[in-house]
Structure formats: structure tokens, C-alpha cells
Design a protein around this motif. Sequence first.
Motif, PDB file in Angstrom:
ATOM      1  N   GLY A  99       0.817  -1.218   0.000  1.00  0.00           N
ATOM      2  CA  GLY A  99       0.000   0.000   0.000  1.00  0.00           C
ATOM      3  C   GLY A  99       0.845   1.261   0.000  1.00  0.00           C
ATOM      4  N   SER A 100       0.386   2.267  -0.739  1.00  0.00           N
ATOM      5  CA  SER A 100       1.110   3.546  -0.823  1.00  0.00           C
ATOM      6  C   SER A 100       0.865   4.434   0.389  1.00  0.00           C
ATOM      7  N   THR A 101      -0.078   4.054   1.245  1.00  0.00           N
ATOM      8  CA  THR A 101      -0.310   4.755   2.508  1.00  0.00           C
ATOM      9  C   THR A 101      -0.170   3.722   3.613  1.00  0.00           C
ATOM     10  N   LYS A 102       0.225   4.158   4.789  1.00  0.00           N
ATOM     11  CA  LYS A 102       0.507   3.173   5.821  1.00  0.00           C
ATOM     12  C   LYS A 102      -0.379   3.309   7.062  1.00  0.00           C
ATOM     13  N   ALA A 188       3.856  14.638   0.343  1.00  0.00           N
ATOM     14  CA  ALA A 188       4.572  15.757  -0.294  1.00  0.00           C
ATOM     15  C   ALA A 188       5.156  15.389  -1.655  1.00  0.00           C
ATOM     16  N   VAL A 189       5.834  14.257  -1.744  1.00  0.00           N
ATOM     17  CA  VAL A 189       6.597  13.981  -2.973  1.00  0.00           C
ATOM     18  C   VAL A 189       5.878  13.063  -3.950  1.00  0.00           C
ATOM     19  N   SER A 190       4.736  12.527  -3.558  1.00  0.00           N
ATOM     20  CA  SER A 190       4.023  11.649  -4.483  1.00  0.00           C
ATOM     21  C   SER A 190       2.531  11.974  -4.575  1.00  0.00           C
ATOM     22  N   HIS A 191       1.847  12.009  -3.432  1.00  0.00           N
ATOM     23  CA  HIS A 191       0.388  12.152  -3.500  1.00  0.00           C
ATOM     24  C   HIS A 191      -0.012  13.533  -4.013  1.00  0.00           C
ATOM     25  N   LEU A 192       0.628  14.592  -3.500  1.00  0.00           N
ATOM     26  CA  LEU A 192       0.300  15.932  -3.990  1.00  0.00           C
ATOM     27  C   LEU A 192       0.598  16.094  -5.491  1.00  0.00           C
ATOM     28  N   LEU A 246      -2.316  14.987   3.116  1.00  0.00           N
ATOM     29  CA  LEU A 246      -2.414  15.561   1.776  1.00  0.00           C
ATOM     30  C   LEU A 246      -3.018  16.967   1.818  1.00  0.00           C
ATOM     31  N   LEU A 247      -4.004  17.174   2.668  1.00  0.00           N
ATOM     32  CA  LEU A 247      -4.582  18.514   2.825  1.00  0.00           C
ATOM     33  C   LEU A 247      -3.532  19.497   3.354  1.00  0.00           C
ATOM     34  N   ALA A 248      -2.704  19.038   4.288  1.00  0.00           N
ATOM     35  CA  ALA A 248      -1.647  19.914   4.811  1.00  0.00           C
ATOM     36  C   ALA A 248      -0.677  20.304   3.693  1.00  0.00           C
ATOM     37  N   GLU A 249      -0.332  19.324   2.843  1.00  0.00           N
ATOM     38  CA  GLU A 249       0.562  19.621   1.718  1.00  0.00           C
ATOM     39  C   GLU A 249      -0.108  20.528   0.691  1.00  0.00           C
TER      40      GLU A 249
ATOM     41  N   ALA B 218      10.482   9.879  -6.391  1.00  0.00           N
ATOM     42  CA  ALA B 218      10.769   8.817  -7.361  1.00  0.00           C
ATOM     43  C   ALA B 218      10.492   9.280  -8.784  1.00  0.00           C
ATOM     44  N   SER B 219      10.275   8.343  -9.676  1.00  0.00           N
ATOM     45  CA  SER B 219      10.203   8.676 -11.105  1.00  0.00           C
ATOM     46  C   SER B 219       9.018   9.584 -11.443  1.00  0.00           C
ATOM     47  N   GLY B 220       7.923   9.439 -10.722  1.00  0.00           N
ATOM     48  CA  GLY B 220       6.780  10.321 -10.972  1.00  0.00           C
ATOM     49  C   GLY B 220       7.155  11.769 -10.681  1.00  0.00           C
ATOM     50  N   PHE B 221       7.839  11.972  -9.569  1.00  0.00           N
ATOM     51  CA  PHE B 221       8.296  13.312  -9.184  1.00  0.00           C
ATOM     52  C   PHE B 221       9.327  13.833 -10.178  1.00  0.00           C
ATOM     53  N   ARG B 222      10.191  12.956 -10.635  1.00  0.00           N
ATOM     54  CA  ARG B 222      11.229  13.358 -11.591  1.00  0.00           C
ATOM     55  C   ARG B 222      10.589  13.932 -12.855  1.00  0.00           C
ATOM     56  N   ASP B 223       9.594  13.225 -13.392  1.00  0.00           N
ATOM     57  CA  ASP B 223       8.953  13.705 -14.617  1.00  0.00           C
ATOM     58  C   ASP B 223       8.129  14.963 -14.352  1.00  0.00           C
ATOM     59  N   PHE B 224       7.403  14.959 -13.236  1.00  0.00           N
ATOM     60  CA  PHE B 224       6.541  16.094 -12.913  1.00  0.00           C
ATOM     61  C   PHE B 224       7.353  17.380 -12.774  1.00  0.00           C
ATOM     62  N   THR B 225       8.573  17.256 -12.271  1.00  0.00           N
ATOM     63  CA  THR B 225       9.381  18.448 -11.986  1.00  0.00           C
ATOM     64  C   THR B 225      10.469  18.710 -13.023  1.00  0.00           C
TER      65      THR B 225
END
Lengths: 290, 290
Positions: A99-102, A188-192, A246-249, B218-225
Motif C-alpha cells: 500500500g502507498s499509505t501506511k 509531499a513527494v508523491s500524492h500531492l 495531503l490537505l496539509a501539503e 521517485a520517477s513520478g516526481f522526476r517527470d513532474f518536476t
Amino acid sequence: MNVSFERVVIAGVGLIGGSFAAALRQAAVARHLVGVGRSRASLDEALALGLIDEVQTDWAAALKGADLVLLAMPVGQMATVMAAMAPHLEAQTLVTDAGSTKADVIDAIYTHLGVHIARFVPAHPIAGAEKSGPAAASATLFQDRKVVLTPLPENAPDAIDRVRAAWVACGAQMFQMSPQEHDRVFAAVSHLPHLLAFGLVHDLAARANAEQLFKYAASGFRDFTRIAGSHPEMWRDICVANRQALLAELDAYLAQLAWLRALLLQGDGQELEKLFSEASAARNKWANSQ
Amino acid sequence: MNVSFERVVIAGVGLIGGSFAAALRQAAVARHLVGVGRSRASLDEALALGLIDEVQTDWAAALKGADLVLLAMPVGQMATVMAAMAPHLEAQTLVTDAGSTKADVIDAIYTHLGVHIARFVPAHPIAGAEKSGPAAASATLFQDRKVVLTPLPENAPDAIDRVRAAWVACGAQMFQMSPQEHDRVFAAVSHLPHLLAFGLVHDLAARANAEQLFKYAASGFRDFTRIAGSHPEMWRDICVANRQALLAELDAYLAQLAWLRALLLQGDGQELEKLFSEASAARNKWANSQ
């Protein structure tokens, strides 16, 4: 640590579950792979592709004699799946998830698998997922990719070691965080970024001149929106599960955009260039270090 | 249309100007290429790389006998350059530019090159520019890429034809729009995504835990940015020049984010999935058609 499993159950044989199966088989650490899931078509496809050896629709039959279970479905389904597994889980069986969330997955573990908590070691493989389904699975998906374990205080040390070894057998680099820290970092680095990309494409696609806009969109737009092609249900679940972080971000980002908006209104080229320079330097430093 | 030029002046020998020079030379349509620019180092580098044949720091000398001039500097410098060129521009000389915004460049043409307006045909090559400088130049940068001409009512038909033919010689596919339409379209599909990417990286890079955040990107962030690694001065000028259209796009996007924020607050998975599905379908349909 050398590890091997007689019977591994993959619940959800899409990109992630299928790749885990393929990687374990390629590493020769799983003798028999069993697929379970809600989509019969995906299970049959995974069987035809040789990712799994057996399809099961019945949890009692699937879990009988299992060494290891991977839960690899959208996080919104985890609680339901755990409840279905609970009566049939044998004492020795290790469980991990992708899962991408824990925090939400761990809530579900406490609720539904409390008696089995010593042997459920939560994990998150950081592997691209804008393609989905068993046909996208690959034995090398996790090669040199990060996998974050968020072990629980109740986990047995040998369970953590064996779950880690299973991911290492897939080629992963292992990291460890608390579930809360994990969920904040990935907000911050994926979901947003996913939310932002979905939002931009949705905004443009709804325009009367959408066709013209897309016609002139180029490689920058292609890369920026690649993650907007991701699996809608998976990302719905992630956004709902991790909505607090995610809302905080999102709010931090909205503050940044309000600042950019003020600079544009004022035509403040000096401050814009300073901000762009700092961003460009940070991005290129990061990208070159990867 | 076959076209050839005896003397071509490239003002700004970076990625775009250097690639234009290289492409014209490869197509054998330019006999002698002259570089002009504010950076002596870039001019010397372009000369050493063989992109140009001659470096000039004096506009009178550069423009003597010139058939064609390309202005390829950040749009914020265009007006100053035009003012400097004006006294030395010969009647036959064609001019085009490579600015990413058109209304501001055209304003500068009317202000500084009014008497020459029949032969200045504005253009915008849609070619990636997250690398910059003469070393990044390539004879194939414009191959099969779109170039948008925004001809002026005052342009002479033969000037439009010959400028178009120069870009076609570089391998470009030619399109035509009004300057206003151009600036609105590119605010949506290019300028806003750049602003959003710069903003996200800037927000994260300023955090106390920036190092940790980038570690797990990761790679999603790399492309997005990726586009946040672009040339800060160039993007400062674009944002300032096109701020009216860009503010309209930013406000539309902020409305979209306000809607997404409300869905997150409510935990409305159904609406989130609908929005993600529409975005994902639109994005993948577009990407597959490219």
C-alpha cells in the motif's frame, strides 16, 4: 539472509502483485505462487502469463499452508480483504502489503488481524505505476527501487527479517520509517504531485477548446502530466486514506501559489527569477544525484 | 519553396539560436552564419563548436548585407535588442524570433521596428529547453516539432513565405495563430505547468526536511518536476510578459484545486475517482495520439 517460501499468496495480481510474483520466481525463492483477487479476468491473465501457478477464489483454500501473503490491491480494499482472510490465516503465515499509505493499512491490521499482528509487516514499494494490470508486471520492477518498511512494535523480529528478505530478493533497497512519517513524506513527494497533475488535465480537458490546447501541448506537458495517466481507483484510495497529510501539503502549496500569483500581479520579475533559480538549482541538484 | 541565405545573423546563440544555426547549415541553406549576443563566452563557444562562422559585437557590422536575422534571447531582452538593431537594419533583411510569448514581442516590433514591420515575421518554435547554452544545440532540435507563426497584417507575403521556408528547412511543422490566441494557448499548456513545477520544488526545497523529501522522491516526481529545471531568466521573462493570460490560467487552476480540496475534506471518494478517471482517460488518449 537467505529466504525461501513454499507457498506464496498474491492478493491482487496487477502491476505490483504480478511483479512481486515474477521477481520472487526469478530469484528462485518461491516454489508455488497462488493468486487471489476480485477480478477473475486478471487472475486468468496472470496464470496465462506464468506469473502465478494457481488461481484461488476461496481464502480458506488459498491460505492453507501459506508461508507469505502479499496484499497488493488499492488501499481502500485492504480492510475488507483482511476481514475475509482473518478466519483462515495460519499462525506461521507472514503477511506484507504494497500500500502507498501506511496509517490506514495499519489501522485495518489492528482492527481485523489483531491476533496476527506479530507477523504482518507493512511495506511500500516505491515503484512506478502509471501502467496497471498483470500484463504490465515485470520481474525487474523493484530492482534497485526503494521499499519502505514501517514495522509495528508488535512485529516479531524474525517476521521483519523474513519480509525484508523477500523484498530484497526482488532486488529492492530497504528503508525504514514510522507510518506517520511515511505518510507525511509521500503526501509531499508523491500524492500531492498526482493530485496536481490530475487536476490540471481535468481542468484543460473540460474546456471548449480542449482539442486545440492538447494539440499544442509538448514534451514538457507530457512529462508533467504523465502521472495523471495513473490508475484512478488506486489514487482515489490513496487520496482518501491520506487526506489529512495531503490537505496539509495542498494548503502549503496553495500558499506558494498565492505568493506566485502576487508576484505575477505585481510583475515582480526579480522575485520570480529568484524563486525560479532556487527551484531550478534544487531540482537539477537532486536529479543529477539520482 | 526552396530558400537560401547568404548571411544569417543569430542573436542569442544558446539552445534555440544555436540549433537554428546548426539546422540551417545542415540543410545547406545558409552560407555564412554570424553570431551576436551579450555573452562573449557563449559566442566563442558557438564559434568553437562550428555553429557560427563569425562573432560580431557591433550591430552595424553584423547586419551589413544580412538576409535573415533570428532573435533568440529571453523575451525580456527583445525590445532592447530591437532598439539597438533598428538604425542598422537594411531594407531587404528578414527578421524572425523564437520568443515563447508573442503579444509582447509584437508590441516591441511596433515600437522599435515600425518602419521594418513588413519583413519581421514572429515565430515560436515548440522545442524543449530545460537544457540551455550552445553546447545543448542540435541540428535536429526542430525536426518534426511544431513552429507557430503569428504573422502581422503588415507582413509582406514573400517575407512570410521565406521565414516559413527557413523554419521548414530546420525540419519544423508549421502552424499559424493570432498572437492573442497563441499567448492564451501556451499560458495553459506550457507557462502554467512551468509555474506549478517551479512552485512545488521551491516549496519542498525550503523545508527543514528537504533532504529526506527528495530522498524518497521517485520517477513520478522526476517527470513532474523536469520543467522546474528550466532556465530561470527565460521563464521569468515569459511569466512577466504573458502574466495576463497566465493569471487567468492560474485562477482557473486555483478554482480546480479548491474543488479538489473540498472533495478531500469531505472524503468524497466517488467524485475524486470520477475526476481522476476523466483526467486519466484524457491524458492517455492525448499521449497515445502523439
